[in-house]
Design an enzyme around this catalytic site. Structure first.
Site, PDB file in Angstrom:
ATOM      1  N   LYS A  14      64.942 -17.575 -53.053  1.00 22.74           N
ATOM      2  CA  LYS A  14      65.915 -16.648 -53.660  1.00 22.74           C
ATOM      3  C   LYS A  14      67.278 -17.305 -53.825  1.00 22.74           C
ATOM      4  O   LYS A  14      67.912 -17.185 -54.867  1.00 22.74           O
ATOM      5  CB  LYS A  14      66.138 -15.406 -52.768  1.00 22.74           C
ATOM      6  N   ARG A  89      68.059  -4.802 -48.352  1.00 20.43           N
ATOM      7  CA  ARG A  89      66.943  -5.250 -47.532  1.00 20.43           C
ATOM      8  C   ARG A  89      66.226  -4.091 -46.876  1.00 20.43           C
ATOM      9  O   ARG A  89      65.286  -4.307 -46.118  1.00 20.43           O
ATOM     10  CB  ARG A  89      67.482  -6.148 -46.443  1.00 20.43           C
ATOM     11  N   ARG A 123      62.581 -26.775 -43.037  1.00 23.70           N
ATOM     12  CA  ARG A 123      63.908 -26.813 -43.658  1.00 23.70           C
ATOM     13  C   ARG A 123      64.960 -27.374 -42.707  1.00 23.70           C
ATOM     14  O   ARG A 123      64.978 -27.055 -41.525  1.00 23.70           O
ATOM     15  CB  ARG A 123      64.301 -25.390 -44.085  1.00 23.70           C
ATOM     16  N   ARG A 156      68.493 -24.267 -39.062  1.00 23.46           N
ATOM     17  CA  ARG A 156      69.085 -22.939 -38.876  1.00 23.46           C
ATOM     18  C   ARG A 156      68.428 -22.294 -37.663  1.00 23.46           C
ATOM     19  O   ARG A 156      67.209 -22.381 -37.521  1.00 23.46           O
ATOM     20  CB  ARG A 156      68.804 -22.085 -40.123  1.00 23.46           C
ATOM     21  N   ARG A 167      61.269 -12.538 -38.922  1.00 23.99           N
ATOM     22  CA  ARG A 167      61.789 -12.307 -40.282  1.00 23.99           C
ATOM     23  C   ARG A 167      60.686 -11.851 -41.233  1.00 23.99           C
ATOM     24  O   ARG A 167      60.908 -10.956 -42.067  1.00 23.99           O
ATOM     25  CB  ARG A 167      62.450 -13.582 -40.808  1.00 23.99           C
TER      26      ARG A 167
HETATM   27  P1  ADP Z   1      66.339 -15.263 -45.496  1.00 17.11           P
HETATM   28  O1  ADP Z   1      66.194 -14.392 -46.701  1.00 17.11           O
HETATM   29  O2  ADP Z   1      65.781 -16.617 -45.696  1.00 17.11           O
HETATM   30  O3  ADP Z   1      65.882 -14.615 -44.207  1.00 17.11           O
HETATM   31  P2  ADP Z   1      69.235 -14.895 -45.523  1.00 17.11           P
HETATM   32  O4  ADP Z   1      70.193 -16.007 -45.502  1.00 17.11           O
HETATM   33  O5  ADP Z   1      69.162 -14.005 -46.704  1.00 17.11           O
HETATM   34  O6  ADP Z   1      67.851 -15.604 -45.230  1.00 17.11           O
HETATM   35  O7  ADP Z   1      69.469 -13.951 -44.252  1.00 17.11           O
HETATM   36  C1  ADP Z   1      69.607 -14.479 -42.949  1.00 17.11           C
HETATM   37  C2  ADP Z   1      69.860 -13.345 -41.936  1.00 17.11           C
HETATM   38  O8  ADP Z   1      71.091 -12.672 -42.258  1.00 17.11           O
HETATM   39  C3  ADP Z   1      68.818 -12.226 -41.901  1.00 17.11           C
HETATM   40  O9  ADP Z   1      67.698 -12.545 -41.087  1.00 17.11           O
HETATM   41  C4  ADP Z   1      69.648 -11.073 -41.318  1.00 17.11           C
HETATM   42  O10 ADP Z   1      69.823 -11.214 -39.923  1.00 17.11           O
HETATM   43  C5  ADP Z   1      71.003 -11.280 -41.971  1.00 17.11           C
HETATM   44  N1  ADP Z   1      71.107 -10.521 -43.243  1.00 17.11           N
HETATM   45  C6  ADP Z   1      71.263 -11.038 -44.488  1.00 17.11           C
HETATM   46  N2  ADP Z   1      71.338 -10.062 -45.415  1.00 17.11           N
HETATM   47  C7  ADP Z   1      71.211  -8.889 -44.742  1.00 17.11           C
HETATM   48  C8  ADP Z   1      71.179  -7.521 -45.126  1.00 17.11           C
HETATM   49  N3  ADP Z   1      71.289  -7.142 -46.416  1.00 17.11           N
HETATM   50  N4  ADP Z   1      71.034  -6.582 -44.151  1.00 17.11           N
HETATM   51  C9  ADP Z   1      70.926  -6.921 -42.865  1.00 17.11           C
HETATM   52  N5  ADP Z   1      70.927  -8.200 -42.420  1.00 17.11           N
HETATM   53  C10 ADP Z   1      71.067  -9.171 -43.345  1.00 17.11           C
END
Ligand code: ADP
Length: 210
Positions: A14, A89, A123, A156, A167
């Site tokens: 994404k 989300r 990664r 990470r 996740r």
């Molecule tokens: P990925 O999609 O690969 O899990 P992201 O960088 O989008 O990675 O998100 C990393 C973390 O940030 C998530 O696991 C969550 O803890 C937090 N996060 C990101 N966006 C949201 C959201 N919209 N609502 C709640 N937590 C979020």
């Protein structure tokens, strides 16, 4: 004007595709994950609160995410349109977004779990310039060092195996239901996310209005 949401499991690409689309169409790219990681790195009060949830691979509470996002969606730069990456989300976030702005399309990127796990666990990222590598698919020239600035690459915290499992489970339980939500509104475009980033980008272009 184009207002797009990227939906899809962790590791599907994404972030890469959202950044490309935003650059091509002069849109604002808003990644809640990046915004939250920046807040964690800067140790702001919000970042300190978000850190534990993120390390564990769980969702950060809606109110925190909302705070970090709302001001940026309202900023004048977002006037030409935006690409949202990592938001919404869960159904509550989708409802909040609906109250803030209409959308033109929701792009759902899809890949099998086994591929996602392989991508995430291999990664590595540069903490200085945020370049992304993969230990076998996209290795740096010198093992463990960033090609651009030589910084030691890191994993990470949420790319460790326990957090990856969490996740993926959180995605299935909380985020995947948005497929039906946006399908019912006629906004959903399902995009196979296998192949090269160029191939995926071409599928995305074909699914959007010129
Ligand atoms: P990925 O999609 O690969 O899990 P992201 O960088 O989008 O990675 O998100 C990393 C973390 O940030 C998530 O696991 C969550 O803890 C937090 N996060 C990101 N966006 C949201 C959201 N919209 N609502 C709640 N937590 C979020």
């Amino acid at each position: 004007m184009l207002r797009v949401v990227f939906l899809g499991p962790p590791g599907v690409g994404k972030g890469t595709q959202a950044a490309r689309l935003a650059a091509e169409r002069h849109l604002v790219h808003l990644s809640t994950g990046d915004l939250l990681r920046a807040a964690v790195a800067a140790a702001t009060p919000l970042g300190r609160e978000a850190d534990g949830y993120m390390r564990a691979g769980r969702l950060v509470p809606d109110d925190l995410v909302q705070r970090i996002l709302a001001e940026r969606l309202a900023a004048p730069e977002a006037g030409n349109g935006f690409v949202l990456d990592g938001y919404p989300r869960n159904p509550a976030q989708a409802a909040r977004l609906e109250a803030m702005t209409p959308l033109d399309a929701v792009l759902l990127l899809e890949l099998p779990d086994a591929v996602l796990i392989e991508r995430l666990s291999g990664r590595r990222v540069c903490p200085t310039c945020h370049a992304v590598y993969h230990i076998t698919d996209r290795p740096p020239r010198i093992a463990g060092r960033c090609d651009r600035d030589g910084t030691e690459l890191v994993q990470r915290p949420d790319d460790r195996p326990e957090a990856i499992a969490t996740r993926l489970a959180v995605y299935t339980e909380q985020t995947a239901p948005l497929r039906d939500h946006y399908g019912a509104r006629g906004l959903l475009r399902a995009i196979p996310a296998d192949g090269s980033p160029d191939q995926v980008a071409a599928r995305i272009r074909a699914s959007l209005p010129g």
